[in-house]
Structures are given as C-alpha cells and as structure tokens.
Enzyme design. Structure first.
Site, PDB file in Angstrom:
ATOM      1  N   LYS A 147       0.839  -1.102   0.142  1.00 49.43           N
ATOM      2  CA  LYS A 147      -0.130  -0.047  -0.071  1.00 49.43           C
ATOM      3  C   LYS A 147       1.019   1.216  -0.196  1.00 49.43           C
ATOM      4  O   LYS A 147       1.996   1.234   0.834  1.00 49.43           O
ATOM      5  CB  LYS A 147      -0.999  -0.115   1.357  1.00 49.43           C
ATOM      6  CG  LYS A 147      -1.754   1.173   1.270  1.00 49.43           C
ATOM      7  CD  LYS A 147      -3.198   0.865   0.713  1.00 49.43           C
ATOM      8  CE  LYS A 147      -3.984   1.990   0.267  1.00 49.43           C
ATOM      9  NZ  LYS A 147      -3.662   2.835  -0.814  1.00 49.43           N
ATOM     10  N   GLY A 158      -2.806   8.236  -4.052  1.00 55.03           N
ATOM     11  CA  GLY A 158      -2.124   9.260  -4.905  1.00 55.03           C
ATOM     12  C   GLY A 158      -1.029   9.722  -3.986  1.00 55.03           C
ATOM     13  O   GLY A 158      -0.540   9.171  -3.041  1.00 55.03           O
ATOM     14  N   ASP A 159      -0.093  10.790  -4.482  1.00 54.87           N
ATOM     15  CA  ASP A 159       0.803  11.438  -3.794  1.00 54.87           C
ATOM     16  C   ASP A 159       1.000  12.662  -4.717  1.00 54.87           C
ATOM     17  O   ASP A 159       0.305  13.150  -5.433  1.00 54.87           O
ATOM     18  CB  ASP A 159       2.115  10.462  -3.930  1.00 54.87           C
ATOM     19  CG  ASP A 159       3.251  11.093  -3.205  1.00 54.87           C
ATOM     20  OD1 ASP A 159       3.156  10.851  -1.726  1.00 54.87           O
ATOM     21  OD2 ASP A 159       4.283  11.642  -3.429  1.00 54.87           O
ATOM     22  N   LYS A 205       5.299   1.626  -3.315  1.00 57.69           N
ATOM     23  CA  LYS A 205       5.193   2.999  -3.718  1.00 57.69           C
ATOM     24  C   LYS A 205       5.469   3.050  -5.287  1.00 57.69           C
ATOM     25  O   LYS A 205       6.054   2.022  -5.694  1.00 57.69           O
ATOM     26  CB  LYS A 205       6.365   3.819  -3.114  1.00 57.69           C
ATOM     27  CG  LYS A 205       5.995   5.530  -3.197  1.00 57.69           C
ATOM     28  CD  LYS A 205       5.186   6.079  -2.286  1.00 57.69           C
ATOM     29  CE  LYS A 205       4.599   7.431  -2.532  1.00 57.69           C
ATOM     30  NZ  LYS A 205       3.808   8.039  -1.414  1.00 57.69           N
ATOM     31  N   ASN A 262      -2.309  19.097  -1.808  1.00 59.45           N
ATOM     32  CA  ASN A 262      -3.265  18.309  -1.051  1.00 59.45           C
ATOM     33  C   ASN A 262      -2.931  18.488   0.569  1.00 59.45           C
ATOM     34  O   ASN A 262      -3.867  18.607   1.264  1.00 59.45           O
ATOM     35  CB  ASN A 262      -3.348  16.927  -1.509  1.00 59.45           C
ATOM     36  CG  ASN A 262      -4.282  16.215  -0.587  1.00 59.45           C
ATOM     37  OD1 ASN A 262      -3.774  15.245   0.296  1.00 59.45           O
ATOM     38  ND2 ASN A 262      -5.667  16.233  -0.609  1.00 59.45           N
ATOM     39  N   THR A 317      -4.324  13.567   5.327  1.00 64.07           N
ATOM     40  CA  THR A 317      -2.803  13.857   5.621  1.00 64.07           C
ATOM     41  C   THR A 317      -2.559  15.047   6.309  1.00 64.07           C
ATOM     42  O   THR A 317      -1.894  15.189   7.350  1.00 64.07           O
ATOM     43  CB  THR A 317      -1.910  13.527   4.274  1.00 64.07           C
ATOM     44  OG1 THR A 317      -2.317  12.536   3.419  1.00 64.07           O
ATOM     45  CG2 THR A 317      -0.696  13.432   4.651  1.00 64.07           C
ATOM     46  N   LYS A 346       5.517   3.269   8.110  1.00 66.23           N
ATOM     47  CA  LYS A 346       4.448   4.246   8.440  1.00 66.23           C
ATOM     48  C   LYS A 346       3.154   3.343   8.542  1.00 66.23           C
ATOM     49  O   LYS A 346       2.422   3.661   9.206  1.00 66.23           O
ATOM     50  CB  LYS A 346       4.534   5.273   7.216  1.00 66.23           C
ATOM     51  CG  LYS A 346       3.187   5.956   7.259  1.00 66.23           C
ATOM     52  CD  LYS A 346       2.801   6.910   6.010  1.00 66.23           C
ATOM     53  CE  LYS A 346       4.507   7.595   5.553  1.00 66.23           C
ATOM     54  NZ  LYS A 346       3.984   8.404   4.750  1.00 66.23           N
TER      55      LYS A 346
HETATM   56  P1  NDP Z   1       0.539  17.764  -4.356  1.00 68.36           P
HETATM   57  O1  NDP Z   1       1.066  17.333  -5.626  1.00 68.36           O
HETATM   58  O2  NDP Z   1      -0.949  18.022  -4.003  1.00 68.36           O
HETATM   59  O3  NDP Z   1       1.504  19.208  -3.890  1.00 68.36           O
HETATM   60  C1  NDP Z   1       2.839  19.208  -3.736  1.00 68.36           C
HETATM   61  C2  NDP Z   1       3.114  20.735  -3.356  1.00 68.36           C
HETATM   62  O4  NDP Z   1       4.548  20.443  -3.041  1.00 68.36           O
HETATM   63  C3  NDP Z   1       2.907  21.547  -4.563  1.00 68.36           C
HETATM   64  O5  NDP Z   1       2.630  22.765  -4.040  1.00 68.36           O
HETATM   65  C4  NDP Z   1       4.240  21.461  -5.302  1.00 68.36           C
HETATM   66  O6  NDP Z   1       4.500  22.800  -6.136  1.00 68.36           O
HETATM   67  C5  NDP Z   1       5.353  21.474  -4.082  1.00 68.36           C
HETATM   68  N1  NDP Z   1       6.355  20.791  -4.569  1.00 68.36           N
HETATM   69  C6  NDP Z   1       6.545  19.516  -4.991  1.00 68.36           C
HETATM   70  N2  NDP Z   1       7.868  19.486  -5.328  1.00 68.36           N
HETATM   71  C7  NDP Z   1       8.699  20.243  -5.219  1.00 68.36           C
HETATM   72  C8  NDP Z   1       9.999  20.677  -5.410  1.00 68.36           C
HETATM   73  N3  NDP Z   1      10.548  19.983  -5.847  1.00 68.36           N
HETATM   74  N4  NDP Z   1      10.258  22.088  -4.990  1.00 68.36           N
HETATM   75  C9  NDP Z   1       9.118  22.951  -4.599  1.00 68.36           C
HETATM   76  N5  NDP Z   1       8.028  22.651  -4.433  1.00 68.36           N
HETATM   77  C10 NDP Z   1       7.495  21.334  -4.471  1.00 68.36           C
HETATM   78  O7  NDP Z   1       1.355  16.528  -3.290  1.00 68.36           O
HETATM   79  P2  NDP Z   1       0.979  16.300  -1.971  1.00 68.36           P
HETATM   80  O8  NDP Z   1      -0.006  17.518  -1.144  1.00 68.36           O
HETATM   81  O9  NDP Z   1       0.167  15.191  -2.149  1.00 68.36           O
HETATM   82  O10 NDP Z   1       2.205  15.625  -1.344  1.00 68.36           O
HETATM   83  C11 NDP Z   1       3.015  16.773  -0.675  1.00 68.36           C
HETATM   84  C12 NDP Z   1       4.178  15.749   0.499  1.00 68.36           C
HETATM   85  O11 NDP Z   1       3.235  15.129   1.209  1.00 68.36           O
HETATM   86  C13 NDP Z   1       4.966  14.717  -0.256  1.00 68.36           C
HETATM   87  O12 NDP Z   1       6.033  14.708   0.416  1.00 68.36           O
HETATM   88  C14 NDP Z   1       3.980  13.432  -0.280  1.00 68.36           C
HETATM   89  O13 NDP Z   1       4.855  12.303  -0.296  1.00 68.36           O
HETATM   90  C15 NDP Z   1       3.763  13.757   1.161  1.00 68.36           C
HETATM   91  N6  NDP Z   1       2.511  12.585   1.349  1.00 68.36           N
HETATM   92  C16 NDP Z   1       1.242  12.819   0.812  1.00 68.36           C
HETATM   93  C17 NDP Z   1       0.368  12.201   1.305  1.00 68.36           C
HETATM   94  C18 NDP Z   1      -0.882  12.241   0.621  1.00 68.36           C
HETATM   95  O14 NDP Z   1      -2.178  11.761   1.111  1.00 68.36           O
HETATM   96  N7  NDP Z   1      -1.117  13.050  -0.515  1.00 68.36           N
HETATM   97  C19 NDP Z   1       0.365  11.034   2.413  1.00 68.36           C
HETATM   98  C20 NDP Z   1       1.592  11.172   2.958  1.00 68.36           C
HETATM   99  C21 NDP Z   1       2.592  12.278   2.501  1.00 68.36           C
HETATM  100  P3  NDP Z   1       4.518  22.878  -7.547  1.00 68.36           P
HETATM  101  O15 NDP Z   1       3.181  22.344  -7.944  1.00 68.36           O
HETATM  102  O16 NDP Z   1       5.185  24.089  -7.992  1.00 68.36           O
HETATM  103  O17 NDP Z   1       5.398  21.570  -8.018  1.00 68.36           O
END
Ligand code: NDP
Length: 445
Positions: free
Chosen positions: A90, A165-166, A126, A241, A210, A114
């Site tokens: 998962k 998603g991620d 993943k 997200n 999250t 986790k």
């Molecule tokens: P989203 O795609 O919804 O959002 C990602 C955000 O982070 C965007 O604002 C993006 O900006 C920014 N970002 C991504 N990469 C970079 C980078 N290299 N430099 C600067 N900004 C960056 O993703 P999520 O919110 O789902 O995920 C965010 C984090 O949370 C990740 O680390 C993910 O692994 C973790 N996570 C997510 C979960 C989930 O349920 N969604 C669960 C557990 C962990 P831009 O659009 O400009 O790229």
C-alpha cells in the site's frame, strides 16, 4: 551504528548505486534502530535488516502516450512492492519530473514503517512516473494515466497491491486510472485504488486526511507539554493536498498559518491564510501561488529563500523531500520554533533532523506525522470491502483515534529504548518491531 547495522547499510549503498534518497532513508532508520537490535538479537539472527532493505519486487516500465499535438512521449513508470508482511502493498503514486528508482524506493521503504504504525494490516509499496502533469490538458493526463495503468494493472489488486495518490496524483488522475483498470479487468474492484471520488467508492475525509493528521500529531506532541496549537503562528510549505488541509485543521484548532509555497516561491500572509482563496486558486483553477497574491491585499510572494525564514512557533513542511536543511533548522530554532511536524515525506535533511533532536524540540517525523493519509486509505478499503460508507464525523473520529494511537506508540517506544521524547526513535522502533515480528512468524520468504 553497530557493526551489524553498518554492514547492512554499506551493502545497501553498494547494491543501489546513485540512489541518494534511498540511502538517506535507510540510514535514518538503521541508525535509530541500534538500541532495538541490541536488545533483541534474534532480529539480527533472522537477517531481518538484510531482508527489510531489499524490496520484494521492483517493476519498471515504458509509458508511451500521445500529446494533443499528436507528438509521442515516452515516460518511465515504477512500482516498488517493498514489504507485504502486514498486508497488501500500500502506498501512493507520484507523478513528478524528478521521479526515479531511488526516490520511489525511499518512499516505499518509509511506507513500510508508516503503514505498520497505523496498525491496520497494510504492507509497504510506492510507485510513480517522471511524467509532469503541470500544464498538460485533461485529455493528455487521461491518455498518460491510461497508458500507465495498462501495465500497472498486471501487478495490482485489492488483496495484492493498492496504490493511491501522492505528488501530482489527485482525484482526477485516480479517476482516469480506475476507469482504465475497470475496462481492462472487466471488474469493478473498488478496493484496487484509494483516493477515489465519493460517487464511486471514495471515503469522506480521505482528501483532508494527511494534512489533518499532521496537525493532530502536532497537537498531541504539544499536549505532552501541557500546551496546544491555539494562538500559535505556523509556517507551512507546499500548496497541494497536504498543505491545504494542514492549514485548514490548524485554523480549526485556533492557530494562524501565515505561509505556503510552490516551486515558484513562498507566500507570506501575516493576516493569516485566506483558505477559500487558496482552494480556489490551487484546487479549482490549478493556478500558481502568485495568483493568490494578486488577489489578496497584504500578502506577498517571496522568490528567494524558503518559508522557514519567517519567524513562527510551528513549522509544517508539506511539499517534498529535503526541503528543510540544516541552515533552515537553525533559522527556525533561533526564531523560537518549538514544534515541527512533517506532512511531507523526509522533508528535513539529516542535518536538520539532528539540529531538532539536539535542541530537544517537538519533532514529529513524516512516517508518523503524515500517516493519517494512508490510514484513511485503509479505512476506504474497509468501507469498499463492506460495501458501506461512513459519514464525515465517523471517518474523522476514526482518523483522530488512529493518529492519537500512533503518537502514543511513538512515545512509548522512545521511552522503552531509553530516549523519551525522541519521536524518530519512537516511530522507527514501533514501526519496525511489528513488521520484524511478523516476518519472523512467516519464515524465510
Ligand atoms: P501535491 O502534488 O498535491 O502538492 C505538492 C506541493 O509541493 C505543490 O505545492 C508543489 O508545488 C510542491 N512541490 C513539489 N515538489 C516540489 C519541489 N521539488 N520544490 C518545491 N515545491 C515542490 O502533493 P501532496 O500534497 O499530495 O504531497 C506533498 C508531500 O506529502 C509529499 O512529500 C508526499 O509524499 C507527502 N504525502 C502525501 C500524502 C497524501 O495523502 N497526498 C500522504 C503522505 C505523505 P509545484 O506545484 O510548484 O510543484
């Protein structure tokens, strides 16, 4: 590190050359497991460390697709099925140009512990692709998702491997992938993906989970000091997200988030983030953070530096790995920041983690603090299996109970291994021992 642990780490580096993020994630876990391995020699005798750092299966595949102008593109797809001791693999799918085998492996490795912490019977995996959805039309995203799922569908299933998603993968992408899976299999296996739309098997609270969970974890850490989030200033990174719903829950608990960011810079809004506007810009319009600033008087966009330059009480990194380094940690600590809860996976570099632990602040590592997302995905699987749907309050109550339980397991494990208040040791020890015990029960497989 003890010799036995050091040897495993050296082998990981030798076998997985150039995969810096994977090395970093393994090192962080192995280092903190020293006292666990010393206390329970049977883990070393059963070669648990050697086995847990090696994915059970790694799948890498070509993803060809055609853009709106008729041009053919080829991306690379990945699924790392890391550990199935506790249940079906998962973990999310990430679509981002930086994706490579090392990044997916680090994420899959973290996911094992986790998922174990959630105590819900889910293994770790993943996947993703180096596809960049930014600036692509819905039709292009759909064609990419269909091509990606055409291969992925051979490897997943409700009892085998359940992606979600991620970064870069939200409800739209999950929808296109689910549609293609259903067509290929001629089977409505709702439980094959999580993060689905509410009308076709999704769970209430999954979107929020999250971010909400990260803030609930921060609140639980503060409660150990007789404190709470109310009245605290909060810096958040990211505007996806996780960030959006971390801001929402922090506001509900009386805190004031004043920053968010994307890859173009960060926004400071001293009056407190206007969440309706942020959702409109990011969720509805798929815009940039500058679109928020142009409509919000008093806010400003900063294109140099990071949100951690803004003095706050609480920091919630919610964007990506290694987005908070040793210097950022020193800046936060100097300004009096006393709580860091990670919504993102491995957002703090090893130097930053060391600085937080040395300063003795409340530091909640991602594998514990952001586990609310996968926990609610497991709740979605539970609802799919029972062909039922809980209301928002029921799902949120379950999420809150799980986050409290994860927090308390970390606290108890940190105490058991002699470092009270060390949530890094607590999360790794509690997550690891549950998986290790089951791996021993299953024999050498
Ligand atoms: P989203 O795609 O919804 O959002 C990602 C955000 O982070 C965007 O604002 C993006 O900006 C920014 N970002 C991504 N990469 C970079 C980078 N290299 N430099 C600067 N900004 C960056 O993703 P999520 O919110 O789902 O995920 C965010 C984090 O949370 C990740 O680390 C993910 O692994 C973790 N996570 C997510 C979960 C989930 O349920 N969604 C669960 C557990 C962990 P831009 O659009 O400009 O790229």
């Amino acid at each position: 590190m003890q010799d036995v642990v050091e040897k495993v780490y050296e082998q990981v580096v030798a076998r997985n050359r150039g995969e810096a993020e994977f090395h970093q994630a393994v090192r962080e876990v192995l280092e903190s497991l020293d006292p666990v391995i010393a206390k329970h020699p049977h883990y070393a005798e059963n070669a648990i460390l050697e086995r847990i750092v090696e994915p059970e299966r790694q799948i890498m595949f070509r993803v060809p697709w055609v853009d709106d102008a008729g041009q053919v593109h080829v991306n690379r797809g990945f699924r790392i099925e890391f550990n199935s001791a506790l249940g079906p693999y998962k973990g999310g799918l990430r679509f981002h140009p930086s994706v490579n085998a090392g990044i997916i492996k680090f994420l899959g490795f973290e996911q094992i512990f986790k998922n174990s912490l959630t105590n819900q019977g889910i293994g770790g995996g993943k996947g993703g692709s180096d596809f960049d959805p930014h600036g692509r039309s819905d039709a292009e995203v759909m064609r990419f998702c269909q091509s990606f799922m055409t291969e992925l569908s051979r490897h997943i299933g409700p009892s085998t491997d359940v992606p979600a998603g991620d970064i870069g993968v939200g409800g739209r992408e999950i929808g296109y992938m689910f549609g293609q899976y259903k067509r290929l299999r001629n089977s409505y296996d709702a439980g094959v993906l999580t993060g689905k739309g509410l009308a076709w098997g999704g769970s209430l609270v999954r979107t929020e989970a999250t971010g909400y969970g990260t803030v609930l974890f921060a609140q639980s850490m503060l409660a150990t000091k007789g404190d709470c989030l109310e009245g605290k200033k909060v810096a958040v990174s990211g505007s996806g997200n996780v960030a959006i719903y971390a801001i929402e829950k922090a506001q509900q608990l009386g805190a004031t988030p004043i920053t968010f960011s994307d890859s173009s810079g960060y926004v400071v809004d001293e009056a407190g983030v206007d969440l309706d506007l942020l959702k409109q810009v990011k969720e509805v319009e798929r815009g940039r953070v500058s679109d928020y600033v142009s409509r919000r008087p008093g806010s400003r966009l900063v294109t140099e530096g990071r949100p951690w330059d803004v003095p706050v009480d609480v920091a919630l990194p919610c964007a990506t790995q290694n987005e908070l380094d040793g210097e950022d940690a020193a800046t936060l600590l100097r300004a009096g920041c006393a709580v860091v809860a990670e919504g993102a996976n491995m957002p703090s570099t090893p130097e930053a983690v060391e600085a937080f632990l040395e300063a003795g602040i409340l530091y909640g590592p991602g594998k514990a603090a952001n586990a609310g997302g996968v926990a609610t995905s497991a709740l979605e699987m539970e609802q799919n299996a029972g062909r039922t749907r809980w209301d928002f309050a029921t799902a949120e109550e379950k999420l809150t109970a799980i986050m409290t339980d994860i927090h308390d397991s970390c606290v108890a494990a940190a105490e058991e291994y002699g470092r009270p208040g060390d949530y890094v040791l607590g999360a790794n020890a509690a997550g690891f021992t549950r998986v290790a015990d089951v791996m021993i029960a299953h024999g050498i497989v």
